[in-house]
Enzyme design. Structure first.
Site, mmCIF file in Angstrom:
data_model
loop_
_atom_site.group_PDB
_atom_site.id
_atom_site.type_symbol
_atom_site.label_atom_id
_atom_site.label_comp_id
_atom_site.label_asym_id
_atom_site.label_seq_id
_atom_site.Cartn_x
_atom_site.Cartn_y
_atom_site.Cartn_z
ATOM 1 N N LYS A 79 0.854 -1.203 0.000
ATOM 2 C CA LYS A 79 0.000 0.000 0.000
ATOM 3 C C LYS A 79 0.881 1.241 0.000
ATOM 4 O O LYS A 79 1.895 1.288 0.708
ATOM 5 C CB LYS A 79 -0.897 -0.018 1.237
ATOM 6 C CG LYS A 79 -1.903 1.124 1.305
ATOM 7 C CD LYS A 79 -2.752 1.020 2.573
ATOM 8 C CE LYS A 79 -3.823 2.101 2.647
ATOM 9 N NZ LYS A 79 -4.616 2.008 3.892
ATOM 10 N N SER A 154 -9.681 1.769 3.263
ATOM 11 C CA SER A 154 -8.889 2.499 2.309
ATOM 12 C C SER A 154 -7.898 1.639 1.514
ATOM 13 O O SER A 154 -7.471 2.041 0.429
ATOM 14 C CB SER A 154 -8.108 3.596 3.031
ATOM 15 O OG SER A 154 -7.203 3.040 3.957
ATOM 16 N N SER A 178 -9.540 -0.437 7.519
ATOM 17 C CA SER A 178 -9.034 -0.341 6.150
ATOM 18 C C SER A 178 -8.342 -1.576 5.602
ATOM 19 O O SER A 178 -8.040 -1.607 4.408
ATOM 20 C CB SER A 178 -8.063 0.823 6.039
ATOM 21 O OG SER A 178 -8.781 1.999 5.833
HETATM 22 N N1 GLN Z 1 -12.782 4.043 6.610
HETATM 23 C C1 GLN Z 1 -12.188 4.483 7.834
HETATM 24 C C2 GLN Z 1 -11.801 5.947 7.724
HETATM 25 O O1 GLN Z 1 -12.119 6.523 6.759
HETATM 26 C C3 GLN Z 1 -11.001 3.644 8.168
HETATM 27 C C4 GLN Z 1 -9.794 4.077 7.471
HETATM 28 C C5 GLN Z 1 -8.610 3.273 7.838
HETATM 29 O O2 GLN Z 1 -8.708 2.266 8.528
HETATM 30 N N2 GLN Z 1 -7.451 3.760 7.441
HETATM 31 O O3 GLN Z 1 -11.214 6.498 8.612
#
Ligand code: GLN
Length: 490
Positions: A79, A154, A178
């Protein structure tokens, strides 16, 4: 033999038996990327030379009869929030366009010293803020199971790369879901260890008290093998825990691992979700019970406050962490400005996307004098209550099973205009992040789909949680579930 569908064990055996070379393996994955990634768009950038060099090194070791690393020749994707020396790292943000880090994240360095070949960097929501990759500053990744749908986020690029056989395993980051949520939406396994289990050194910070690095793979065993390499104390990360790392891979047994395991089922996680997902998870739990686990109905009473609590804490931390992007130290600087303040303002205005700006503003607000006690401090107290819910539950159960996401992969564009709807996609994942306990998402069948409306069956993910540092139990349950057929059709 299809070289892009192998498990890590099969790669190890195949290389040893000289059925294929590491270079052939890497080239096969590069070929798959060339064919498929114009549709899926999982990768932000590729590192063909770095991957091939590493593969040739492995092939030389094989030729010389040297001992190979545990991940020798395994093609992986990283990532783009993890630093890679000499390879651009952007966090899918325009503000880091052109930024080339001078060192590797510990997790990347550990994977490469175990022999893994880095194919490239994967797309994600900007600074890991989002649940669909639609907040990427560059483009959106598509779900390999239905190209008109999101892969989750994400870490959507890392999940999609593994789902589309464009990498054997990948790394993601999980702050509020994420890794687990895109794993669920793409039908692969994704895991977040206990907070502190895996080093965050070289992970670009979003919300430091919640950020984790973790693996994706197509099997629980592959995920165990990657976690094995990454886990453990790192002197470069003061929050990494000095807790011995057990042999996760050796601990994986058969269906017998489920005998007597007490599976907690929290009622708060089965209200208001897509009914097909609920039904699949119930069937998954029945399968665990059929193999000797014991179902225990439990309650985690503070679950309702989790989304609010998470979005206060993560925005507060993000507003502070993202202060460093000032146009001086990293990446992008606005081309025209009047003075220093104007340069900061124009750089941040042009470099950050809408969601990142929203979070910086929210976070600055909840930390500001007068509001700190009402919002930030209150959220910290709620975080403690959520953690206590879990600690009490784990006095009676060994693992907790829930859906990973309340909905299957949604259509591209369906939720972008409504941040609150997007935040609600994280409802089942943020609690474990706040409590710092480990979690894994495993495939648990599919939805039926609707051919009349041109809707294909979509992957469903089952989340398994355990108490702090009990990753072994999670992996054992996930593996036993997999070999008893749970992934395909519970
Ligand atoms: N979807 C969650 C957010 O927008 C989690 C994001 C993540 O785990 N990096 O914060």
């Amino acid at each position: 033999m299809e070289l892009t569908q192998l498990t890590i064990d099969a790669i190890r055996e195949g290389l040893a038996a000289r059925k294929f070379s590491a270079e052939e393996l890497v080239r096969a994955h590069q070929g798959a990327i060339e064919r498929k990634d114009k549709d899926v768009r999982a990768y932000l950038s590729l590192s063909p030379e770095r991957a091939l060099e590493q593969a040739r090194k492995v092939d030389r070791q094989i030729a010389a009869g040297e001992k190979l690393g545990p991940l020798a020749g395994v093609p992986v994707a990283i990532k783009d929030v993890l630093l890679t020396r000499g390879l651009a790292t952007t966090c899918a943000s325009k503000i880091l366009k052109g930024y080339v880090p001078p060192y590797d994240a510990t997790t990347v360095a550990r994977l490469e010293s175990a022999g893994a070949c880095v194919l490239g960097k994967t797309n994600c929501d900007e600074f890991a803020m989002g649940s669909s990759t639609e907040n990427s500053g560059y483009f959106t990744t598509h779900n390999p199971h239905a190209l008109d749908r999101v892969p989750g986020g994400s870490s959507g690029g890392s999940a999609a790369a593994v789902a589309a056989n464009m990498a054997v395993a990948s790394l993601g980051s999980d702050t509020g879901g994420s890794i687990r949520q895109p794993a669920a939406l793409c039908g692969v396994v994704g895991m977040m260890g206990t907070y502190g289990r895996v080093s965050r050194y070289g992970l670009v910070a979003f919300a430091s008290s919640l950020d984790h690095v973790g693996p994706f793979g197509r099997t629980a065993r592959d995920v165990a093998q990657v976690l094995q390499i990454m886990a453990g104390r790192d002197p470069l990360d003061s929050t990494s825990a000095d807790v011995p790392v057990p042999d996760y891979v050796a601990a994986l047994g058969g269906e017998n691992d489920l005998k007597g395991v007490r599976v907690g089922v929290p009622k708060e996680y089965f209200a208001g979700l897509n009914p097909e997902i609920g039904a699949n998870i119930e069937k998954g739990i029945d399968l665990l019970v059929k193999n000797g686990a014991r179902r225990v109905d439990i309650s985690l009473p503070h679950t309702d406050y989790a989304i609010a609590c998470y979005y206060i804490i993560c925005t507060a931390e993000a507003s502070s962490n993202l202060a460093r992007y000032d146009g001086v130290r990293y990446g992008y600087r606005a081309p025209q400005y009047e003075d220093l303040r104007d340069m900061y303002r124009k750089t941040r205005d042009g470099g950050f996307g809408a969601e990142v700006k929203r979070r910086i503003m929210l976070g600055t607000y909840v930390l500001s004098s007068g509001y700190y006690d009402a919002y930030y401090l209150k959220a910290q107290k709620v975080r403690t209550l959520i953690t206590r819910d879990y600690l009490e539950a784990f006095e009676d159960v060994d693992v907790i099973v829930t859906p990973t996401s309340p909905i299957p992969a949604f259509k591209l564009g369906e939720r972008v205009d409504d941040p609150l709807q997007m935040y609600l996609a994280d409802i089942y994942t943020v609690t474990a992040s706040l409590a710092g306990i480990p979690g894994i998402s495993v495939p648990c069948g599919r939805t039926k789909g609707n051919p009349a409306r041109n809707e294909p069956p979509l992957p469903v993910g089952m989340q398994i949680l355990a108490k702090h540092f009990d990753e072994m139990r999670l992996l054992q349950v996930a593996h036993a579930f997999e070999i008893s057929g749970g992934f395909d059709n519970p």
